[in-house]
Design a protein around this motif. Structure first.
Motif, PDB file in Angstrom:
ATOM      1  N   ILE A  65      31.147  10.010 -10.674  1.00 47.52           N
ATOM      2  CA  ILE A  65      31.434   8.941 -11.641  1.00 47.52           C
ATOM      3  C   ILE A  65      31.239  10.558 -12.652  1.00 47.52           C
ATOM      4  N   GLU A  66      31.679  10.038 -14.116  1.00 43.65           N
ATOM      5  CA  GLU A  66      31.625  10.345 -15.137  1.00 43.65           C
ATOM      6  C   GLU A  66      31.248   9.287 -16.306  1.00 43.65           C
ATOM      7  N   MET A  67      30.020   9.520 -17.298  1.00 42.65           N
ATOM      8  CA  MET A  67      29.924   7.388 -18.396  1.00 42.65           C
ATOM      9  C   MET A  67      29.094   8.639 -18.972  1.00 42.65           C
ATOM     10  N   THR A 121      26.723  10.912 -28.597  1.00 43.21           N
ATOM     11  CA  THR A 121      26.573  10.313 -26.883  1.00 43.21           C
ATOM     12  C   THR A 121      26.654  11.378 -26.502  1.00 43.21           C
ATOM     13  N   TYR A 122      26.342  11.219 -25.190  1.00 45.65           N
ATOM     14  CA  TYR A 122      25.973  12.483 -24.118  1.00 45.65           C
ATOM     15  C   TYR A 122      26.987  11.836 -22.772  1.00 45.65           C
ATOM     16  N   ILE A 123      27.252  12.859 -22.142  1.00 45.05           N
ATOM     17  CA  ILE A 123      28.234  11.703 -21.333  1.00 45.05           C
ATOM     18  C   ILE A 123      26.937  12.735 -19.573  1.00 45.05           C
ATOM     19  N   LEU A 124      27.315  11.930 -18.545  1.00 43.78           N
ATOM     20  CA  LEU A 124      26.448  11.862 -17.432  1.00 43.78           C
ATOM     21  C   LEU A 124      27.435  12.458 -16.851  1.00 43.78           C
ATOM     22  N   ARG A 125      27.170  13.239 -15.566  1.00 48.75           N
ATOM     23  CA  ARG A 125      28.282  12.883 -14.277  1.00 48.75           C
ATOM     24  C   ARG A 125      27.552  13.287 -12.785  1.00 48.75           C
TER      25      ARG A 125
END
Length: 340
Positions: A65-67, A121-125
């Protein structure tokens, strides 16, 4: 013309080995294909979490996932590995999703990148996994001053997000592929070794190969033949037909025989027996029980046998560095015995 019995066993074993190799190759190919497609999807088409429905579907399907996050709770860190003087830490953060906390594990470098992020914001994978008992104990220890274990169970999801790169998410598949590769190499090595042994026999006997096979087969069926597991000793031959080793050696060419121990992972020990011919061919059989090996050693230790029996570091060193010297010494000793 009927195929000799020992040749039937050899061909059957070869067919089984080829079948196993084919299965391993097909399995390895499927895993490689799965790795490539998964990496492509993880890199270019991860499951993007924009709603609680997306999150629940991702948990159900075990998606990569990517959030995007704008806020998080720093839960603390736990030391997981020491590499020399360097200590690697895993950090845990909490993300609020639908009034419940999703725990995220982040490695050292990525955590500091998150902390130092200047944008809003920051992208978590990564991949979602069930929280293990060990992780639950860790979280309870980290939050013991702020929340009770009972409240923690109610507030957090049963799954946690492990931060991983698209390639890192394939770790388990790559490990399986590595072990498959080792098995394929072992299988190919055994096939090549046994095929080489058979070709050597055919080349040695030429047009008389069928006659040779029938002679060996007749001696193997004789009541005087000594049968010990995968090894049969006849009047004139030693025939080995184990899952990993095949050879037919004239007894008068047997120069040295000894028993030893094969160690696996420094824990498992299996007895083996090694046959070395005057042609400098070396064969080791591990798929035999200790009693059969001891019986063979005892048989070759009897008076009248012309081979060297028992391991010697000096002989082993000579065989590795100066095999011709060992062969000449063995022949000279046998000639001296015959002349007495």
């Amino acid at each position: 013309m009927e195929t000799p019995e020992f040749m039937k066993k050899y061909k059957k074993k070869k067919c089984i080995s080829l079948l196993i190799l084919a299965i391993l190759l097909i399995g390895g190919g499927l895993i490689v294909y799965k790795c490539l497609t998964s990496y492509e999807n993880n890199t270019n088409n991860p499951t993007v979490i924009n709603s609680i429905e997306d999150f629940e579907n991702a948990m159900a399907n075990n998606d990569y996932i990517e959030m995007e996050i704008s806020d998080y709770i720093d839960l603390g860190s736990v030391t997981t590995e020491r590499n020399g003087s360097k200590i690697s830490e895993t950090y845990y953060i909490g993300i609020n999703i639908n009034e419940k906390m999703l725990v995220v594990s982040i490695r050292n470098d990525e955590y500091h990148r998150l902390v130092n992020e200047t944008s809003s914001t920051y992208i978590l994978r990564g991949t979602l996994s069930k929280i293990t008992n060990n992780l639950r104990d860790t979280l309870e220890e980290l939050l013991e001053d702020a929340i009770s274990p009972e409240e923690l169970d109610e507030l957090m999801y049963e799954d946690f997000l492990s931060w991983e790169t698209p390639f890192g998410a394939l770790t388990s598949k790559i490990i399986i592929l590595f072990f498959l590769f080792i098995l394929i190499c072992v299988c190919i090595y055994i096939l090549c070794k046994n095929t080489k042994s058979m070709r050597k026999l055919k080349k040695q006997h030429g047009s008389d190969f069928q006659m040779f096979c029938e002679k060996v087969d007749t001696e193997m069926k004789a009541p005087t033949a000594l049968r010990k597991g995968a090894v049969t000793v006849t009047q004139n031959y030693i025939v080995a037909n184990s899952p990993c080793t095949f050879f037919v050696m004239p007894i008068n060419e047997l120069m040295w025989v000894y028993r030893g121990v094969t160690r696996y992972y420094r824990i498992i020990e299996k007895s083996n027996i090694t046959f070395i011919s005057s042609n400098k061919a070396k064969y080791q059989i591990t798929s035999m029980n200790k009693r059969n090996i001891n019986d063979l050693i005892e048989y070759f230790s009897q008076e009248g046998q012309k081979c060297i029996v028992g391991y010697s570091e000096e002989l082993n060193k000579m065989f590795r560095k100066k095999p011709d010297t060992l062969v000449q010494q063995w022949k000279s000793d046998n000639n001296n015995i015959n002349n007495q």
